[in-house]
Design a protein around this motif. Sequence first.
Motif, mmCIF file in Angstrom:
data_model
loop_
_atom_site.group_PDB
_atom_site.id
_atom_site.type_symbol
_atom_site.label_atom_id
_atom_site.label_comp_id
_atom_site.label_asym_id
_atom_site.label_seq_id
_atom_site.Cartn_x
_atom_site.Cartn_y
_atom_site.Cartn_z
ATOM 1 N N GLU A 80 0.678 -1.247 0.064
ATOM 2 C CA GLU A 80 0.028 0.035 0.011
ATOM 3 C C GLU A 80 0.775 1.253 -0.047
ATOM 4 O OE1 GLU A 80 -2.822 0.180 3.201
ATOM 5 O OE2 GLU A 80 -3.937 -2.136 2.442
ATOM 6 N N TRP A 81 2.266 1.134 0.358
ATOM 7 C CA TRP A 81 2.993 2.093 0.357
ATOM 8 C C TRP A 81 4.075 2.282 -0.876
ATOM 9 C CZ3 TRP A 81 2.651 6.096 3.886
ATOM 10 C CH2 TRP A 81 1.845 6.053 4.977
ATOM 11 N N THR A 82 4.195 3.523 -1.428
ATOM 12 C CA THR A 82 5.032 3.628 -2.685
ATOM 13 C C THR A 82 6.279 4.496 -2.290
ATOM 14 O OG1 THR A 82 3.234 2.942 -4.058
ATOM 15 C CG2 THR A 82 5.345 4.146 -4.964
ATOM 16 N N LEU A 83 7.466 4.543 -2.447
ATOM 17 C CA LEU A 83 8.516 5.175 -2.123
ATOM 18 C C LEU A 83 8.644 6.112 -3.524
ATOM 19 C CD1 LEU A 83 10.996 6.388 -0.583
ATOM 20 C CD2 LEU A 83 12.223 4.320 -1.616
ATOM 21 N N LEU A 84 8.447 7.261 -3.419
ATOM 22 C CA LEU A 84 8.747 8.269 -4.531
ATOM 23 C C LEU A 84 10.154 8.428 -5.100
ATOM 24 C CD1 LEU A 84 6.177 11.216 -3.148
ATOM 25 C CD2 LEU A 84 5.862 9.337 -4.583
ATOM 26 N N PRO A 85 10.053 8.627 -6.375
ATOM 27 C CA PRO A 85 11.398 8.590 -7.074
ATOM 28 C C PRO A 85 12.379 10.032 -6.743
ATOM 29 C CG PRO A 85 9.737 9.212 -8.699
ATOM 30 C CD PRO A 85 9.100 8.525 -7.138
ATOM 31 N N VAL A 86 13.808 9.941 -6.852
ATOM 32 C CA VAL A 86 14.312 10.990 -6.467
ATOM 33 C C VAL A 86 15.206 11.555 -7.659
ATOM 34 C CG1 VAL A 86 14.247 10.596 -3.831
ATOM 35 C CG2 VAL A 86 16.093 9.542 -5.389
ATOM 36 N N ASP A 87 14.697 11.291 -8.851
ATOM 37 C CA ASP A 87 15.358 11.980 -9.825
ATOM 38 C C ASP A 87 15.528 13.385 -9.996
ATOM 39 O OD1 ASP A 87 15.482 9.223 -10.753
ATOM 40 O OD2 ASP A 87 13.558 9.594 -11.600
ATOM 41 N N ARG A 88 16.693 13.966 -10.565
ATOM 42 C CA ARG A 88 16.669 15.199 -10.333
ATOM 43 C C ARG A 88 15.453 16.181 -10.631
ATOM 44 N NH1 ARG A 88 21.678 17.765 -9.918
ATOM 45 N NH2 ARG A 88 20.631 19.473 -9.532
ATOM 46 N N PRO A 89 14.841 16.042 -11.622
ATOM 47 C CA PRO A 89 13.518 16.815 -11.701
ATOM 48 C C PRO A 89 12.529 16.731 -10.779
ATOM 49 C CG PRO A 89 14.103 15.659 -13.908
ATOM 50 C CD PRO A 89 14.915 14.750 -12.798
ATOM 51 N N GLN A 90 12.614 15.706 -10.186
ATOM 52 C CA GLN A 90 11.599 15.301 -8.937
ATOM 53 C C GLN A 90 12.022 15.955 -7.560
ATOM 54 O OE1 GLN A 90 11.510 11.523 -10.210
ATOM 55 N NE2 GLN A 90 9.388 11.413 -10.833
ATOM 56 N N VAL A 91 13.079 16.385 -7.454
ATOM 57 C CA VAL A 91 13.619 16.847 -6.125
ATOM 58 C C VAL A 91 14.115 18.541 -6.171
ATOM 59 C CG1 VAL A 91 14.157 14.508 -5.197
ATOM 60 C CG2 VAL A 91 16.009 15.806 -6.478
#
Length: 266
Positions: A206-217
């Motif tokens: 039920e839990w998803t770890l959000l990505p940390v690609d450069r455009p998303q941080v």
Amino acid sequence: MRRYVIRLQAANMRCEVRINDIPVALVAPGESAGPIDVPVNEFVIPGSNVMAVTANANPLPSRVREPWAGPAESGVQAGAPARLTARLFAEEGHKPVGWFTPVDIAWAGPAAPNPVTQEKAFNVGDSSHAWGWTRAAVLNPATAAADAHPILVHLHRLLQAGDIGGLATVLQAKLQEVTADAYDIAAGPMANALRQQLQACMQSPEWTLLPVDRPQVDLRLVAGRRLVECLRPNGTPALTYVSQDEEEFSLPVMLGVLDGRWAVLR
């Protein structure tokens, strides 16, 4: 145990509070219907300190003090009155410390895309601990975000792999400073609670770890260019789990170079 606390209240705006150029509170529109108390021992240093408050803050963390164009944020009535009050005080056993003069910053005006920052200095003669972040190297503003991003990716991979032991090793110094050193609280219970919550997120579909690609941080220099705070463009921590019910659990981190190596220092 003496505590330094900021009592913050804001209406019809986004605002940010810093101690010694380290963000300690970010209040989004609608979040502060009543006063919010934020303990800040781990950001106070012996001698001279500075509290800064930014009203009408830019929604993008790395440009928090810059004007911006575009429509008003959700929850903000553009042009309508906005206000904030911030008070830094010291207490022991929930009683005011007589020798410390509270530091007050207040602002009132129209809600607008024009940040206003006020600063006040204060002196602390008995803050005893030498925090790791004060000894961190001063970073190059041109390369700090790019240099810090691989470290954030490494932490993200530890979470993806469910490597609680590896993560505990990386976070050990931070947890020690923000518990036992700052507030005379045993680090063990907090570490165990964090471990249990992370395991629940890692093991549940039920839990998803959000990505940390450069455009998303959004990685920004703070603490006099000694730390990189790892956020998302909306101001939430970069390391964030989101549930199917849209609940969030986050692991805030600030990275710095201490003794020649990148480390989690806050």
